[in-house]
Design an enzyme around this catalytic site. Structure first.
Site, PDB file in Angstrom:
ATOM      1  N   ASP A 120      36.869  44.771  50.425  1.00 18.73           N
ATOM      2  CA  ASP A 120      37.564  43.641  49.997  1.00 18.73           C
ATOM      3  C   ASP A 120      37.212  42.592  50.739  1.00 18.73           C
ATOM      4  O   ASP A 120      37.907  41.261  50.465  1.00 18.73           O
ATOM      5  CB  ASP A 120      39.035  43.831  49.713  1.00 18.73           C
ATOM      6  N   ASP A 180      35.370  46.001  40.783  1.00 19.98           N
ATOM      7  CA  ASP A 180      35.879  44.966  41.517  1.00 19.98           C
ATOM      8  C   ASP A 180      34.768  44.334  42.539  1.00 19.98           C
ATOM      9  O   ASP A 180      34.882  43.346  42.933  1.00 19.98           O
ATOM     10  CB  ASP A 180      36.853  45.330  42.267  1.00 19.98           C
TER      11      ASP A 180
HETATM   12  N1  GLY Z   1      41.405  46.553  42.898  1.00 23.30           N
HETATM   13  C1  GLY Z   1      41.709  45.164  42.863  1.00 23.30           C
HETATM   14  C2  GLY Z   1      42.358  44.729  41.659  1.00 23.30           C
HETATM   15  O1  GLY Z   1      43.628  45.134  41.417  1.00 23.30           O
HETATM   16  O2  GLY Z   1      41.900  44.096  40.699  1.00 23.30           O
END
Ligand code: GLY
Length: 399
Positions: A120, A180
């Site tokens: 992330d 994501d």
């Molecule tokens: N996993 C990242 C989100 O909740 O969008």
């Protein structure tokens, strides 16, 4: 002579139609939100947020079920959104006090540049420092991001051809990749340009191509998690935050739309643009999309909680996608993105000043199957809402 006059008359009609279509109708699509009023609200609300978070250690994230603030540390995937939002407020207001706050809250995340345990880093570093660097050219931000991009790239295994999202999933899968993850590629494209290291560029394309191949269903909705073995073979297609493996988790669709729009921006490869159009069509023509265009947290869960964060991401992505589109399709994207923004700026979704633990938007859903963050304010909803407001305001000026 008669024919000549008829021709002139019908040409007049065509010209008037074109003028209407390109100027008046477009203007009416985009002239309904008062940006200054919105940013006055945003400034008041985030002044409260800054005052209630004086120590730069606990990052605003969401709200607990008992209505107390749910703050997180800098290693949480959302730690960069608050700093990023402060940069957006500075961008609009040009008030140095927001620049100072944005710098402080960005630097509070700086140590995550060495974090190789998360995929992330795009969210965590590019949202604060990418915006900070764009607006100030501060070399410190550039250095932090270049280290961060190196850390992120360690999660790419060329044999698999994807950036690994988590180290383990459901106890048995060791190479899970979530939709994501498309959102981290913008950061790597920036790093490729800033460092001259083409590997970041190639890696991003490989990740996006494999995601395109394996994450999407024939109706252009996406799975949340695709699990690979160490050779890149697909072992399973699952969900983590969606209602079921085969359903369309709303935020996942939003991440995909945003991600492939960025892919087109960065590569100009039409296959990504076509794919972004397909995702947009899936979302915007879905029979379960409510009239206010704020999706339920999962497209299969009609009547359940909404996800304002997914809506904000979709709105922002559509504003960008409209720039790569023409005619009716362009107008459709602008009008849909604007409708979403109008819904979000209405009292149904927008907080009252001083309420909502100082977040801007209500009604996001983080992880319903985990019973966490259901129908609450969440920091990334605010971030993409601000981004969409800015994109809207730039569009209004350029038209
Ligand atoms: N996993 C990242 C989100 O909740 O969008």
């Amino acid at each position: 002579m008669y024919l000549f006059f008829k021709l002139v008359k019908s040409m007049k009609k065509i010209i008037l139609f074109i003028i209407y279509f390109f100027f008046i109708s477009l203007e009416s699509l985009i002239a309904q939100i008062n940006i200054k009023q919105e940013f006055d609200f945003v400034a008041k609300q985030y002044e409260g947020m800054l005052q209630s978070h004086p120590d730069l250690k606990r990052f605003p994230q969401s709200t607990n079920p008992d209505d107390t603030p749910n703050d997180r540390k800098s290693d949480w995937w959302c730690s960069g959104f608050f700093g990023g939002s402060l940069w957006y407020i500075y961008e609009y207001t040009q008030d140095p006090k927001w620049k100072e706050a944005a710098d402080k809250w960005s630097m509070a995340v700086a140590k995550e540049q060495y974090n190789t345990s998360t995929h992330d880093l795009g969210f965590m570093l590019y949202c604060p420092f990418g915006n900070g660097y764009r607006l100030t050219q501060d070399e410190r931000y550039k250095e932090i991001m270049l280290t961060g991009a190196k850390s992120l790239s360690t999660r790419f295994d060329p044999k698999v051809g994807l950036i690994k999202s988590w180290d383990k999933f459901q106890g048995k899968y060791t190479y899970p990749v979530i939709i994501d993850n498309m959102m981290n590629l913008e950061f790597l494209f920036w790093a490729a340009k800033a460092s001259g290291n083409k590997d970041y560029y190639k890696l991003s394309i490989t990740h996006a191509d494999n995601t395109l191949k394996n994450h999407f269903r024939t109706d252009n909705s996406s799975y949340h998690v695709v699990c690979y073995d160490t050779s890149g073979k697909v072992l399973a297609k699952k969900t983590h935050q969606g209602a079921s493996d085969e359903s369309a988790w709303a935020r996942g669709q939003a991440w995909g739309l945003y991600g492939y729009t960025v892919m087109y921006r960065e590569t100009k490869d039409k296959k990504y643009l076509n794919h972004a159009h397909k995702i947009a069509k899936y979302i915007l023509t879905h029979p379960n999309l409510p009239a206010d265009k704020i999706p339920y947290w999962d497209f299969s869960k009609v009547g359940e909680e909404r996800d304002a964060s997914a809506a904000a991401i979709i709105s922002s992505a559509l504003f960008e996608l409209s720039q790569y589109s023409k005619g009716k399709q362009k107008n459709n994207y602008i009008s849909s993105a604007t409708q979403i923004l109008e819904s979000l700026t209405s009292s149904n979704y927008k907080a009252d000043v001083g309420e909502n633990n100082y977040f801007l938007l209500k009604h996001s859903t983080g992880h319903k199957p985990n019973k966490s963050e259901i129908d609450v304010p969440i920091v990334y909803a605010d971030y993409y809402y601000l981004e969409a407001l800015l994109r809207y305001s730039k569009l209004s000026i350029s038209n």
